[in-house]
Design a protein around this motif. Structure first.
Motif, PDB file in Angstrom:
ATOM      1  N   LEU B 217       0.807  -1.217   0.000  1.00  0.00           N
ATOM      2  CA  LEU B 217       0.000   0.000   0.000  1.00  0.00           C
ATOM      3  C   LEU B 217       0.845   1.275   0.000  1.00  0.00           C
ATOM      4  O   LEU B 217       0.608   2.164  -0.808  1.00  0.00           O
ATOM      5  CB  LEU B 217      -0.977  -0.011   1.182  1.00  0.00           C
ATOM      6  CG  LEU B 217      -2.129  -1.007   1.058  1.00  0.00           C
ATOM      7  CD1 LEU B 217      -2.906  -1.096   2.358  1.00  0.00           C
ATOM      8  CD2 LEU B 217      -3.057  -0.603  -0.079  1.00  0.00           C
ATOM      9  N   PRO B 218       1.859   1.397   0.880  1.00  0.00           N
ATOM     10  CA  PRO B 218       2.665   2.614   0.811  1.00  0.00           C
ATOM     11  C   PRO B 218       3.401   2.744  -0.519  1.00  0.00           C
ATOM     12  O   PRO B 218       3.561   3.846  -1.033  1.00  0.00           O
ATOM     13  CB  PRO B 218       3.663   2.463   1.965  1.00  0.00           C
ATOM     14  CG  PRO B 218       3.022   1.521   2.892  1.00  0.00           C
ATOM     15  CD  PRO B 218       2.231   0.581   2.036  1.00  0.00           C
ATOM     16  N   THR B 219       3.824   1.617  -1.102  1.00  0.00           N
ATOM     17  CA  THR B 219       4.470   1.706  -2.410  1.00  0.00           C
ATOM     18  C   THR B 219       3.524   2.371  -3.395  1.00  0.00           C
ATOM     19  O   THR B 219       3.934   3.200  -4.211  1.00  0.00           O
ATOM     20  CB  THR B 219       4.825   0.296  -2.927  1.00  0.00           C
ATOM     21  OG1 THR B 219       5.480  -0.409  -1.883  1.00  0.00           O
ATOM     22  CG2 THR B 219       5.717   0.367  -4.141  1.00  0.00           C
ATOM     23  N   MET B 220       2.243   2.035  -3.292  1.00  0.00           N
ATOM     24  CA  MET B 220       1.271   2.627  -4.202  1.00  0.00           C
ATOM     25  C   MET B 220       1.017   4.096  -3.892  1.00  0.00           C
ATOM     26  O   MET B 220       1.129   4.953  -4.755  1.00  0.00           O
ATOM     27  CB  MET B 220      -0.050   1.854  -4.121  1.00  0.00           C
ATOM     28  CG  MET B 220       0.014   0.472  -4.733  1.00  0.00           C
ATOM     29  SD  MET B 220      -1.353  -0.567  -4.183  1.00  0.00           S
ATOM     30  CE  MET B 220      -2.731   0.196  -5.035  1.00  0.00           C
ATOM     31  N   HIS B 221       0.680   4.387  -2.650  1.00  0.00           N
ATOM     32  CA  HIS B 221       0.226   5.760  -2.433  1.00  0.00           C
ATOM     33  C   HIS B 221       1.380   6.742  -2.292  1.00  0.00           C
ATOM     34  O   HIS B 221       1.220   7.920  -2.565  1.00  0.00           O
ATOM     35  CB  HIS B 221      -0.757   5.865  -1.265  1.00  0.00           C
ATOM     36  CG  HIS B 221      -0.169   5.600   0.065  1.00  0.00           C
ATOM     37  ND1 HIS B 221      -0.574   4.563   0.854  1.00  0.00           N
ATOM     38  CD2 HIS B 221       0.785   6.223   0.745  1.00  0.00           C
ATOM     39  CE1 HIS B 221       0.114   4.567   1.955  1.00  0.00           C
ATOM     40  NE2 HIS B 221       0.950   5.561   1.924  1.00  0.00           N
ATOM     41  N   GLN B 222       2.553   6.263  -1.874  1.00  0.00           N
ATOM     42  CA  GLN B 222       3.657   7.225  -1.820  1.00  0.00           C
ATOM     43  C   GLN B 222       4.016   7.679  -3.232  1.00  0.00           C
ATOM     44  O   GLN B 222       4.317   8.844  -3.450  1.00  0.00           O
ATOM     45  CB  GLN B 222       4.874   6.641  -1.108  1.00  0.00           C
ATOM     46  CG  GLN B 222       4.760   6.646   0.406  1.00  0.00           C
ATOM     47  CD  GLN B 222       4.665   8.038   1.006  1.00  0.00           C
ATOM     48  OE1 GLN B 222       5.165   9.004   0.427  1.00  0.00           O
ATOM     49  NE2 GLN B 222       4.028   8.177   2.149  1.00  0.00           N
ATOM     50  N   SER B 223       3.967   6.772  -4.200  1.00  0.00           N
ATOM     51  CA  SER B 223       4.241   7.223  -5.563  1.00  0.00           C
ATOM     52  C   SER B 223       3.106   8.112  -6.048  1.00  0.00           C
ATOM     53  O   SER B 223       3.325   9.087  -6.753  1.00  0.00           O
ATOM     54  CB  SER B 223       4.465   6.035  -6.492  1.00  0.00           C
ATOM     55  OG  SER B 223       3.310   5.247  -6.554  1.00  0.00           O
ATOM     56  N   SER B 224       1.874   7.796  -5.617  1.00  0.00           N
ATOM     57  CA  SER B 224       0.757   8.629  -6.055  1.00  0.00           C
ATOM     58  C   SER B 224       0.801  10.027  -5.447  1.00  0.00           C
ATOM     59  O   SER B 224       0.282  10.970  -6.029  1.00  0.00           O
ATOM     60  CB  SER B 224      -0.573   7.976  -5.695  1.00  0.00           C
ATOM     61  OG  SER B 224      -0.785   6.863  -6.507  1.00  0.00           O
ATOM     62  N   LEU B 225       1.438  10.153  -4.290  1.00  0.00           N
ATOM     63  CA  LEU B 225       1.590  11.501  -3.733  1.00  0.00           C
ATOM     64  C   LEU B 225       2.396  12.357  -4.698  1.00  0.00           C
ATOM     65  O   LEU B 225       2.206  13.571  -4.785  1.00  0.00           O
ATOM     66  CB  LEU B 225       2.287  11.448  -2.376  1.00  0.00           C
ATOM     67  CG  LEU B 225       1.401  11.124  -1.178  1.00  0.00           C
ATOM     68  CD1 LEU B 225       2.229  10.988   0.082  1.00  0.00           C
ATOM     69  CD2 LEU B 225       0.339  12.189  -0.983  1.00  0.00           C
ATOM     70  N   GLY B 226       3.322  11.724  -5.430  1.00  0.00           N
ATOM     71  CA  GLY B 226       4.030  12.444  -6.487  1.00  0.00           C
ATOM     72  C   GLY B 226       3.134  12.682  -7.686  1.00  0.00           C
ATOM     73  O   GLY B 226       3.115  13.771  -8.253  1.00  0.00           O
ATOM     74  N   SER B 227       2.340  11.662  -8.046  1.00  0.00           N
ATOM     75  CA  SER B 227       1.445  11.808  -9.203  1.00  0.00           C
ATOM     76  C   SER B 227       0.458  12.954  -9.014  1.00  0.00           C
ATOM     77  O   SER B 227      -0.002  13.533  -9.991  1.00  0.00           O
ATOM     78  CB  SER B 227       0.643  10.527  -9.435  1.00  0.00           C
ATOM     79  OG  SER B 227       1.485   9.412  -9.480  1.00  0.00           O
ATOM     80  N   LEU B 228       0.123  13.273  -7.772  1.00  0.00           N
ATOM     81  CA  LEU B 228      -0.854  14.332  -7.511  1.00  0.00           C
ATOM     82  C   LEU B 228      -0.507  15.613  -8.254  1.00  0.00           C
ATOM     83  O   LEU B 228      -1.376  16.320  -8.735  1.00  0.00           O
ATOM     84  CB  LEU B 228      -0.895  14.656  -6.008  1.00  0.00           C
ATOM     85  CG  LEU B 228      -1.809  13.842  -5.115  1.00  0.00           C
ATOM     86  CD1 LEU B 228      -1.772  14.394  -3.706  1.00  0.00           C
ATOM     87  CD2 LEU B 228      -3.233  13.867  -5.621  1.00  0.00           C
ATOM     88  N   LEU B 229       0.782  15.908  -8.368  1.00  0.00           N
ATOM     89  CA  LEU B 229       1.185  17.182  -8.956  1.00  0.00           C
ATOM     90  C   LEU B 229       1.414  17.075 -10.461  1.00  0.00           C
ATOM     91  O   LEU B 229       1.760  18.061 -11.105  1.00  0.00           O
ATOM     92  CB  LEU B 229       2.443  17.715  -8.259  1.00  0.00           C
ATOM     93  CG  LEU B 229       2.224  18.662  -7.079  1.00  0.00           C
ATOM     94  CD1 LEU B 229       1.628  19.975  -7.576  1.00  0.00           C
ATOM     95  CD2 LEU B 229       1.298  18.091  -6.025  1.00  0.00           C
ATOM     96  N   LEU B 230       1.250  15.877 -11.026  1.00  0.00           N
ATOM     97  CA  LEU B 230       1.471  15.724 -12.464  1.00  0.00           C
ATOM     98  C   LEU B 230       0.528  16.602 -13.269  1.00  0.00           C
ATOM     99  O   LEU B 230       0.840  17.012 -14.377  1.00  0.00           O
ATOM    100  CB  LEU B 230       1.267  14.261 -12.875  1.00  0.00           C
ATOM    101  CG  LEU B 230       2.413  13.308 -12.569  1.00  0.00           C
ATOM    102  CD1 LEU B 230       2.016  11.894 -12.940  1.00  0.00           C
ATOM    103  CD2 LEU B 230       3.654  13.724 -13.337  1.00  0.00           C
ATOM    104  N   ILE B 231      -0.640  16.881 -12.716  1.00  0.00           N
ATOM    105  CA  ILE B 231      -1.628  17.662 -13.449  1.00  0.00           C
ATOM    106  C   ILE B 231      -1.212  19.132 -13.529  1.00  0.00           C
ATOM    107  O   ILE B 231      -1.611  19.846 -14.429  1.00  0.00           O
ATOM    108  CB  ILE B 231      -3.017  17.525 -12.779  1.00  0.00           C
ATOM    109  CG1 ILE B 231      -4.129  18.062 -13.669  1.00  0.00           C
ATOM    110  CG2 ILE B 231      -3.065  18.243 -11.448  1.00  0.00           C
ATOM    111  CD1 ILE B 231      -4.537  17.166 -14.770  1.00  0.00           C
ATOM    112  N   ALA B 232      -0.389  19.573 -12.578  1.00  0.00           N
ATOM    113  CA  ALA B 232      -0.091  21.009 -12.476  1.00  0.00           C
ATOM    114  C   ALA B 232       1.065  21.404 -13.383  1.00  0.00           C
ATOM    115  O   ALA B 232       1.985  22.088 -12.962  1.00  0.00           O
ATOM    116  CB  ALA B 232       0.198  21.374 -11.020  1.00  0.00           C
ATOM    117  N   SER B 233       1.000  20.984 -14.635  1.00  0.00           N
ATOM    118  CA  SER B 233       2.135  21.220 -15.530  1.00  0.00           C
ATOM    119  C   SER B 233       2.413  22.700 -15.729  1.00  0.00           C
ATOM    120  O   SER B 233       3.538  23.090 -16.007  1.00  0.00           O
ATOM    121  CB  SER B 233       1.884  20.554 -16.875  1.00  0.00           C
ATOM    122  OG  SER B 233       0.672  21.029 -17.422  1.00  0.00           O
ATOM    123  N   THR B 234       1.400  23.553 -15.586  1.00  0.00           N
ATOM    124  CA  THR B 234       1.645  24.978 -15.810  1.00  0.00           C
ATOM    125  C   THR B 234       2.015  25.702 -14.523  1.00  0.00           C
ATOM    126  O   THR B 234       2.415  26.854 -14.561  1.00  0.00           O
ATOM    127  CB  THR B 234       0.389  25.663 -16.378  1.00  0.00           C
ATOM    128  OG1 THR B 234      -0.687  25.473 -15.455  1.00  0.00           O
ATOM    129  CG2 THR B 234       0.015  25.067 -17.716  1.00  0.00           C
TER     130      THR B 234
END
Ligand code: SF4
Ligand code: SF4
Lengths: 322, 424
Positions: B217-234
């Protein structure tokens, strides 16, 4: 010591990395999102706008109950006679601003949700409170599911969704093309209906684009030769024409790719069919159980030796808890 | 795995630090009450440009990384099969439990409409495209897993308890009321004990699968904590905006996890006046530089690939924060590479602290410092906002302090010394 297991460990990290690399490669390979030009939108012509703000007051009048909007006082207006918002806010869905470069060069600009073809806000909302209607293209917000995480605010490149910071029961505020108010009653947005000079045209995206192109062709020199929103971030349904560069009007220069496409592709690659997490879990289980068995075997041998001594210590260090 | 590797730390609960922490906790919770009565704007400086402030950046994004001690130690013990670290796992899990539980609590303080959170359990509302959805579900699941992982500790205690305090209390109550204590109560208490004794071996059998879930579970959500900002490209500065955010966040939480395990052990040994666990700690410290080297190379390689190396050393506002983060992690790792320094508690502490600071700064950079929504927006946390975070952290430490004094969490001294002797 530890060589094979370190390798295992690095493999684990490597696998995640590989998944991501595939994500990058796959990004260009998979299908592009389709622009639907039959959806609804608005064309705002800044050269026609006279800055009367009739659209602003119409929006607030029509949507104040449904959208929980209130009037905003200005500091100089202690009696609260005017609605004077400084910017889009938790009480204001649309706003007219004046940009003045010199006495001769100035332009009005109207802000409201761009109703993106591939909206970031919809892509990130964890509970589907932001939705895009497939047929109308309207990006709508449902306060009854929203948890108020404000991820939509982080995601929107135009900074459109606003939050009601001062309320104990807050919600997100943004334009929904009067979907539940004026549109139901009159089939048109309140702002487009009200505008006295026809600066806001309401209609299907393809008609708006045709009209915008016509205006550009018929009036060379009047406009910057660009329809803002035609390509930006994968296309928006709110389109702009202007005489001044759009950047000066607070409309950012943006790429043509929708940010949501990139982020979704990475997310999808990692979680495709939930295969990677399940594979990770089973591999780890396999390793852990094997380790445990190994541990048991050696423990058993030692246990026999230790048993007598351990019992003695246990009675000394009894662990009763009060 | 025997439950005799641990012991309860016997000491007074009411210490001066307890009082200080309690006061900080109470202030924090009072301000949380204000937030619910008057709205988020009343206590926080967050605004429509910076919709995520210190609560998300520290309590959630950084706090859960700092709470990755349990995750990192579980990988070490169960996957890399280093059973001699097993005595350290309970305190690591305890801190993880507090870190994650309170991160979840902070989210409930931070979100505007928490009463709608039940939508996470309604399939028609699920939104698999959203990294936030993934983070939320995983964090909830992981907190549950941590509770289960900690359950054996509680069960052992229950099984062996004599209910001394409770008995005394009951006697007092009943004698005040001038009554005999009914037999029933004693029976009930015995039943609880029996239940604990019945449950424990059964839980032990499946525990390994729960533990592995606690690694997945932490392997999944810790990487997703990084993915959270993928949308903020600008909005996110190019020094940090990269498709590798998920990978960087994942490795980042691992090295923070091991470093924090070192810090925790040193601090609690110091505070509870126990001998330092130097041998175990220097073993853990051997792993960290490998992780940081991978992390640093991904960072540099990615910057080079995207042509941002010049921006990284331009010494403007962003570059300075980037360099600080980079040097803290690199500096700490260099120290840890030296075998001699790894043998010294002081150097272990310093290098682990540098790495935790650098790793945490990376998360701040991504969530706050490198985040620029456009002209005219500013954010710096308000005092009340900070005090809420302080209150939550204080509660975390307070809880840890109290629990190690009532439950067998810390490694048993005897066991460890014995192990040392065996290895020598
Ligand atoms: S402009 Fe912003 S709020 Fe409107 S649809 Fe696009 S992403 Fe969503
Ligand atoms: S604030 Fe509401 S609408 Fe916006 S992303 Fe969060 S849940 Fe969705």
């Amino acid at each position: 010591m530890g060589k094979p297991s370190r390798r295992q460990f690095l493999k684990l990290i490597g696998a995640t990395g590989a998944a991501l690399m595939v994500g990058r490669g796959g990004a260009s390979a998979s299908e592009e999102h389709q622009v639907n030009n039959d959806t609804l939108g608005m064309l705002y012509d800044a050269t026609k706008c006279v800055g009367c703000k009739a659209c602003m007051s119409a929006c607030k009048r029509v949507n104040s109950d449904y959208g929980s909007l209130s009037y905003e006082k200005a500091t100089f207006d202690s009696d609260g006679l005017w609605d004077a918002p400084e910017d889009l806010s938790g009480s204001t869905r649309t706003l007219i601003k004046l940009f003045k470069e010199s006495d001769k060069e100035w332009s009005y600009v109207k802000y409201s949700c761009m109703h993106c073809q591939k909206p970031s806000c919809v892509s990130v909302c964890p509970v589907s409170a932001m939705t895009r209607d497939k047929i109308t293209g309207i990006v709508d917000y449902n306060k009854n599911t929203c948890i108020g995480c404000r991820y939509c605010q982080v995601a929107c490149a135009f900074n459109i969704p606003k939050f009601q910071w001062e309320k104990a029961i807050p919600q997100i505020v943004k334009c929904d093309l009067c979907k539940n108010t004026n549109m139901v009653r009159k089939g048109i947005t309140a702002c487009a209906e009200t505008c006295p000079v026809g600066a806001i045209m309401f209609g299907k995206r393809k008609d708006l684009l045709d009209e915008a192109k016509k205006r550009l062709a018929e009036n060379p020199g009047r406009y910057v030769n660009h329809i803002y929103g035609e390509k930006e971030l994968g296309g928006t349904n709110h389109l702009y024409l202007s005489a001044m560069p759009f950047k000066k009007l607070g409309l950012p220069v943006l790429k043509h790719e929708a940010p949501a496409e990139f982020s979704e592709k990475i997310q999808h690659t990692i979680y495709k069919g939930f295969i990677a997490p399940v594979a990770l879990y089973s591999t780890l289980c396999f390793i852990a159980v094997k380790n445990m068995k190994k541990g048991r075997a050696s423990e058993d041998e030692e246990q026999a030796l230790k048993n007598s001594e351990q019992k003695k210590t246990e009675t000394e260090h009894g662990e009763d808890v009060e | 795995m025997s439950h005799d590797e641990y012991q309860t730390y016997r000491a007074k609960i009411l210490t001066p630090s307890f009082v200080v922490l309690l006061v900080l906790t109470l202030i924090g919770f009072a301000l949380i009450a204000v937030r619910f009565i008057k709205g988020i704007g009343a206590v926080s400086n967050m605004n429509d440009g910076y919709p995520w402030g210190i609560w998300i950046t520290y309590d959630v994004a950084t706090g859960t990384a700092i709470a990755c001690g349990g995750y990192a130690m579980a990988i070490l013990i169960y996957i890399r099969n280093r059973m001699h670290y097993h005595p350290m796992i309970r305190s690591a899990i305890l801190t993880s439990m507090f870190g994650y539980g309170l991160a979840g609590f902070s989210v409930m303080v931070d979100v505007g409409r928490p009463w709608n959170a039940y939508n996470f359990f309604i399939p028609s509302k699920w939104q698999a495209n959203s990294a936030m959805f993934e983070v939320a579900v995983c964090v909830m699941a992981y907190t549950t897993v941590l509770l289960l992982e900690f359950l054996p500790t509680v069960l052992t205690a229950l099984e062996k308890t004599q209910w001394k305090t409770l008995q005394l209390l009951l006697d007092m109550v009943y004698s005040r009321m001038g009554m005999e204590r009914p037999e029933r109560i004693g029976d009930r208490l015995d039943k609880v004990k029996d239940l604990a004794a019945w449950l424990k071996p059964r839980l032990d059998k499946v525990l390994i699968f729960i533990i592995v879930l606690g690694i997945t579970l932490p392997t999944m959500h810790q990487s997703s904590l990084g993915s959270l900002l993928l949308i903020a490209s600008t909005k996110l500065h190019p020094l940090w905006y990269t498709g590798f955010l998920p990978l960087l966040f994942l490795i980042n939480c691992m090295f923070i996890g091991y470093s924090i395990a070192i810090l925790e052990s040193v601090i609690s040994c110091y505070a509870f006046k126990r001998p330092f666990e130097t041998r175990e700690l220097s073993g853990i410290a051997r792993i960290i530089p490998w992780l940081t080297i991978i992390w640093l190379s991904v960072v540099i390689g990615d910057l080079a690939w995207r042509g941002q190396l010049a921006a990284a050393v331009s010494f403007d506002f962003y570059s300075r924060f980037f360099l600080l983060e980079f040097c803290l992690v690199a500096g700490g790792s260099l120290l840890m590479f030296s075998g001699k320094k790894r043998e010294s508690i002081r150097w272990l502490f310093v290098s682990a602290a540098l790495i935790v600071l650098g790793g945490a700064l990376y998360r701040f950079n991504v969530y706050l410092i490198g985040f620029n929504p456009g002209k005219g927006w500013h954010y710096f946390p308000a005092l009340a906002e900070l005090l809420i975070t302080v209150g939550i952290v204080a509660f975390e430490i307070l809880g840890y302090q109290v629990i190690v004094k009532i439950l067998p969490v810390l490694p048993k001294l005897h066991t460890r010394q014995q192990l040392d002797a065996e290895k020598a």
